[in-house]
Design an enzyme around this catalytic site. Structure first.
Site, short mmCIF file in Angstrom:
data_model
loop_
_atom_site.label_atom_id
_atom_site.label_comp_id
_atom_site.label_asym_id
_atom_site.label_seq_id
_atom_site.Cartn_x
_atom_site.Cartn_y
_atom_site.Cartn_z
N ASN A 1 -9.19 -20.25 6.00
CA ASN A 1 -10.11 -21.35 6.34
C ASN A 1 -9.50 -22.74 6.12
O ASN A 1 -9.86 -23.68 6.82
CB ASN A 1 -11.45 -21.20 5.61
CG ASN A 1 -11.33 -21.18 4.11
OD1 ASN A 1 -10.24 -20.97 3.57
ND2 ASN A 1 -12.43 -21.39 3.43
N ARG B 1 -2.44 -26.24 -2.96
CA ARG B 1 -2.98 -26.39 -4.31
C ARG B 1 -2.54 -25.28 -5.25
O ARG B 1 -2.83 -25.33 -6.44
CB ARG B 1 -4.49 -26.60 -4.29
CG ARG B 1 -5.33 -25.47 -3.91
CD ARG B 1 -6.75 -26.02 -3.93
NE ARG B 1 -7.72 -25.01 -3.69
CZ ARG B 1 -9.01 -25.25 -3.58
NH1 ARG B 1 -9.46 -26.48 -3.70
NH2 ARG B 1 -9.85 -24.30 -3.38
N LYS C 1 1.73 -15.34 0.47
CA LYS C 1 1.28 -14.41 1.51
C LYS C 1 0.10 -15.09 2.20
O LYS C 1 -1.03 -15.04 1.72
CB LYS C 1 0.85 -13.09 0.86
CG LYS C 1 0.96 -11.86 1.74
CD LYS C 1 0.21 -11.94 3.05
CE LYS C 1 -1.27 -11.72 2.88
NZ LYS C 1 -2.06 -11.96 4.12
N PRO C 2 0.38 -15.78 3.33
CA PRO C 2 -0.72 -16.48 4.01
C PRO C 2 -1.61 -15.48 4.75
O PRO C 2 -1.22 -14.34 4.98
CB PRO C 2 0.00 -17.40 5.00
CG PRO C 2 1.29 -16.71 5.29
CD PRO C 2 1.66 -15.92 4.06
N GLY D 1 -9.90 -16.22 -1.78
CA GLY D 1 -10.43 -15.35 -0.74
C GLY D 1 -11.72 -14.71 -1.20
O GLY D 1 -12.43 -15.27 -2.05
N SER D 2 -12.00 -13.55 -0.67
CA SER D 2 -13.28 -12.91 -0.95
C SER D 2 -13.32 -12.30 -2.36
O SER D 2 -12.28 -11.92 -2.92
CB SER D 2 -13.53 -11.81 0.08
OG SER D 2 -12.52 -10.83 -0.02
N GLU E 1 -9.90 -17.83 -6.93
CA GLU E 1 -10.92 -18.67 -6.31
C GLU E 1 -11.64 -17.79 -5.31
O GLU E 1 -11.11 -17.51 -4.23
CB GLU E 1 -10.27 -19.86 -5.58
CG GLU E 1 -9.50 -20.81 -6.48
CD GLU E 1 -10.40 -21.60 -7.41
OE1 GLU E 1 -11.64 -21.55 -7.25
OE2 GLU E 1 -9.87 -22.26 -8.31
N LEU E 2 -12.83 -17.33 -5.66
CA LEU E 2 -13.48 -16.29 -4.86
C LEU E 2 -14.70 -16.85 -4.11
O LEU E 2 -14.78 -18.03 -3.84
CB LEU E 2 -13.83 -15.12 -5.78
CG LEU E 2 -12.63 -14.62 -6.62
CD1 LEU E 2 -13.03 -13.50 -7.56
CD2 LEU E 2 -11.47 -14.20 -5.74
N ARG F 1 -18.91 -29.21 7.15
CA ARG F 1 -17.47 -29.41 6.95
C ARG F 1 -16.78 -28.07 7.23
O ARG F 1 -17.26 -27.02 6.81
CB ARG F 1 -17.21 -29.86 5.51
CG ARG F 1 -15.76 -30.01 5.18
CD ARG F 1 -15.59 -30.83 3.90
NE ARG F 1 -14.19 -30.85 3.51
CZ ARG F 1 -13.70 -30.15 2.49
NH1 ARG F 1 -14.50 -29.43 1.73
NH2 ARG F 1 -12.42 -30.19 2.20
N CYS G 1 -15.82 -22.03 1.05
CA CYS G 1 -16.50 -21.34 -0.05
C CYS G 1 -17.43 -22.31 -0.79
O CYS G 1 -18.31 -21.87 -1.53
CB CYS G 1 -15.50 -20.69 -0.99
SG CYS G 1 -14.16 -21.76 -1.42
N SER H 1 -14.65 -31.74 -3.35
CA SER H 1 -13.24 -31.40 -3.55
C SER H 1 -12.40 -32.67 -3.70
O SER H 1 -12.56 -33.62 -2.94
CB SER H 1 -12.70 -30.62 -2.34
OG SER H 1 -13.44 -29.44 -2.19
N GLU I 1 -8.08 -25.23 -10.07
CA GLU I 1 -6.99 -25.75 -9.24
C GLU I 1 -7.20 -27.25 -9.10
O GLU I 1 -8.30 -27.71 -8.82
CB GLU I 1 -7.00 -25.07 -7.88
CG GLU I 1 -6.69 -23.58 -7.99
CD GLU I 1 -6.40 -22.91 -6.66
OE1 GLU I 1 -7.17 -23.10 -5.71
OE2 GLU I 1 -5.39 -22.19 -6.58
P1 ADP Z 1 -11.73 -13.36 4.20
O1 ADP Z 1 -12.85 -12.36 4.06
O2 ADP Z 1 -12.13 -14.76 4.07
O3 ADP Z 1 -10.81 -13.08 5.33
P2 ADP Z 1 -10.02 -12.01 2.38
O4 ADP Z 1 -10.28 -11.92 0.94
O5 ADP Z 1 -10.14 -10.77 3.20
O6 ADP Z 1 -10.92 -13.18 2.89
O7 ADP Z 1 -8.57 -12.57 2.66
C1 ADP Z 1 -7.94 -13.57 1.89
C2 ADP Z 1 -6.48 -13.23 1.76
O8 ADP Z 1 -6.36 -11.98 1.10
C3 ADP Z 1 -5.73 -13.09 3.09
O9 ADP Z 1 -4.41 -13.60 2.93
C4 ADP Z 1 -5.70 -11.60 3.28
O10 ADP Z 1 -4.62 -11.16 4.07
C5 ADP Z 1 -5.52 -11.12 1.86
N1 ADP Z 1 -5.96 -9.74 1.63
C6 ADP Z 1 -6.94 -9.04 2.27
N2 ADP Z 1 -7.02 -7.79 1.79
C7 ADP Z 1 -6.06 -7.68 0.83
C8 ADP Z 1 -5.64 -6.61 -0.04
N3 ADP Z 1 -6.22 -5.41 -0.03
N4 ADP Z 1 -4.63 -6.87 -0.91
C9 ADP Z 1 -4.04 -8.08 -0.93
N5 ADP Z 1 -4.39 -9.10 -0.15
C10 ADP Z 1 -5.39 -8.91 0.72
#
Ligand code: ADP
Length: 485
Positions: A159, A167, A182-183, A236-237, A258-259, A286, A292, A449, A466
């Site tokens: 996003n 950051r 790992k983007p 991420g999630s 950061e979830l 925004r 998040c 932010s 962060e």
């Molecule tokens: P979103 O639901 O917003 O896509 P994710 O948590 O799935 O968020 O993704 C955020 C990041 O985590 C991305 O770079 C994604 O590739 C990575 N990711 C997703 N699944 C895994 C996993 N099982 N292990 C490590 N990284 C992961």
């Protein structure tokens, strides 16, 4: 797509290791697409286990040299990277809009915001403190110093393709850590462009690696299992964050998480409604609602709810939807079809439960993954969107009558990232902001932010901060030396 040929000049579309883009060991590639059209933008090397371990070999090879590099020199490299990035604002902004979908104006904003982490942490690099004091018993001295944690794995979401990387990279490099990024698979291009900028800025080879890939776990699991890695930082999630925390446990890694969020946005009866509407535009719209910190639940006092809902619906209905790189567009597409399906399901569920559609409410026919800017009024608190992140341009308005009720409702979630409240009563503002179970609170404003402030959540929204003066400590270990004299 000849008008987008510049991508080839700007982005090294390989695996970025030792200061150069190389093919993935498997020889595989994956496609990156424009969410406004579904068209393929480019192919990118598809990194896997072998590439990940090569990046870690490089990181470990240079870790001690980088840690020993003078803080002033680390600061100078970060500062140069910031300057180059800002010089290329237009190209990087267009790149970000192409792979992620937000408008060019928002992407320019992200270059400024994301870049600022590099400048901020260039300034923090030379202020890593310590302590020297007399032990209370008077028999010795206590010396406390700070040391880089070691090789870091940074996993970033789609996003904010730049800022979610800077950051983490900014404070890690400032602290003297090597970093492997790992983007997200949807948006690897901006991070690869940033890697090239760092090389231009003089960052030694091996200190920063970028591993684009279509199978995240194939890259991250071998790194997390390797005892040489010392930290994982993730945005991420919550679901993936928990998976990573479990894997991090085996080697007792330092972690920053950061979830997800489920931000309440509270408008009290005495709020300045103009200000609250401005705040809601920012906090909800925004990044197209794909943040998040996005206002997920707008609680509006029942005495002002009708006026707020109709004025907000008018504002959202006026937004011009289209590809973010076209002129006069206010709202771009969602990131992909999956995300659009989730948003559609959440809206359908709320409407079925009795929410009133004030504007929008539907996906827009393709190409691209657009969704109408939407205002739902009088949403029942039993709707799924009351407890789940919407991550789209959908504002859900809930009524309330008392402060006690709205505070209890706001806290009735496993998340605790951002919260917003609007009132002219200072006493209430401070009382409610104390009562909210949230890592960050905006009072009479919809954007919170700031690279100079600690961004982070409580409860299942995460661990650590962060930005701010706190941010660099996520990448430093404390050492205590006991002295006798
Ligand atoms: P979103 O639901 O917003 O896509 P994710 O948590 O799935 O968020 O993704 C955020 C990041 O985590 C991305 O770079 C994604 O590739 C990575 N990711 C997703 N699944 C895994 C996993 N099982 N292990 C490590 N990284 C992961």
């Amino acid at each position: 797509m000849s008008e987008f040929d510049f991508i080839r000049a700007l982005v090294p579309t390989g695996v970025w290791i030792d200061g150069a883009a190389v093919a993935a060991q498997s020889g595989g590639t994956f496609t990156v697409s424009d969410p406004a059209t579904g068209d393929v933008l480019t192919e990118v090397a598809d990194a896997g286990r072998e590439d990940a371990l090569r990046a870690l070999d490089s990181a470990c090879r240079v870790q001690s040299d980088w840690a020993a590099t003078a803080p002033r020199e680390r600061a100078a490299i970060l500062r140069r990277a910031w300057e180059i990035l800002l010089d290329r604002t237009e190209e990087i902004a267009l790149l970000m809009t192409l792979e992620m979908g937000k408008t060019i104006a928002e992407s320019r904003g992200e270059v400024a915001y994301g870049g600022e982490f590099l400048r901020w942490f260039s300034e923090e690099a030379v202020r890593i403190g310590g302590r020297y004091t007399t032990a209370p018993a008077g028999t010795g001295r206590i010396l406390v110093t700070q040391h880089p944690v070691g090789p870091v794995l940074a996993i970033t979401p789609w996003n904010f393709p730049l800022a979610m990387g800077t950051r983490k990279i900014g404070p890690a490099l400032a602290a003297g850590c090597t970093v492997i990024v790992k983007p997200a698979e949807d948006t690897p291009l901006t991070m690869l462009a940033l890697a090239a900028i760092f090389a231009e800025a003089g960052l030694p080879e091996g200190v920063l690696s970028v591993l684009p890939g279509s199978d995240a776990a194939a890259i991250t699991a071998p790194l997390l299992a390797d005892p040489r890695l010392r930290k994982v930082t993730f945005t991420g999630s919550t679901r993936v964050g928990k998976l990573l925390l479990r894997q991090a446990a085996d080697n007792v890694l330092r972690t920053s998480m950061e979830l997800g969020g489920n931000a309440p946005f509270i408008v009290f009866e005495d709020a300045d409604l103009d200000q609250a509407l401005e705040g809601a535009m920012a906090a909800k719209m925004r990044n197209g609602g794909e943040a998040c910190t996005s206002a997920n639940r707008l609680y509006v006092h029942n005495s002002v709810r009708e006026e707020f809902a109709s004025r907000f619906a008018e504002r959202l209905a006026a937004l011009r939807v289209g590809p973010g790189y076209r002129p006069n567009v206010d709202l771009g597409p969602l990131i992909n079809e999956r995300q659009r399906t989730t948003v559609t399901e959440l809206v359908d569920d709320a409407v079925a439960a009795g929410a009133v559609v004030r504007t929008g409410g539907k996906p827009i026919e393709g190409p691209g993954y657009f969704f109408q800017p939407t205002v739902l009024d009088n949403v029942p608190r039993t709707a799924r969107m009351h407890r789940e992140e919407i991550f789209g341009p959908v504002a859900a308005i809930y009524g309330f009558d008392t402060e006690a009720d709205v505070v209890a409702a706001a806290n009735d979630t496993e998340f605790g990232l951002a919260a917003y409240l609007f009132t002219k009563d200072l006493d209430r503002a401070l009382r409610v902001s104390d009562a909210l179970e949230s890592g960050m609170v905006g009072i009479n404003r919809g954007v919170i932010s700031d690279p100079a402030a600690p961004f982070g959540g409580v409860k299942q929204s995460g661990l650590g901060s962060e930005g701010g003066s706190e941010g660099i400590h996520e990448y430093l270990d404390t050492k205590y030396v006991a002295l006798t004299r």
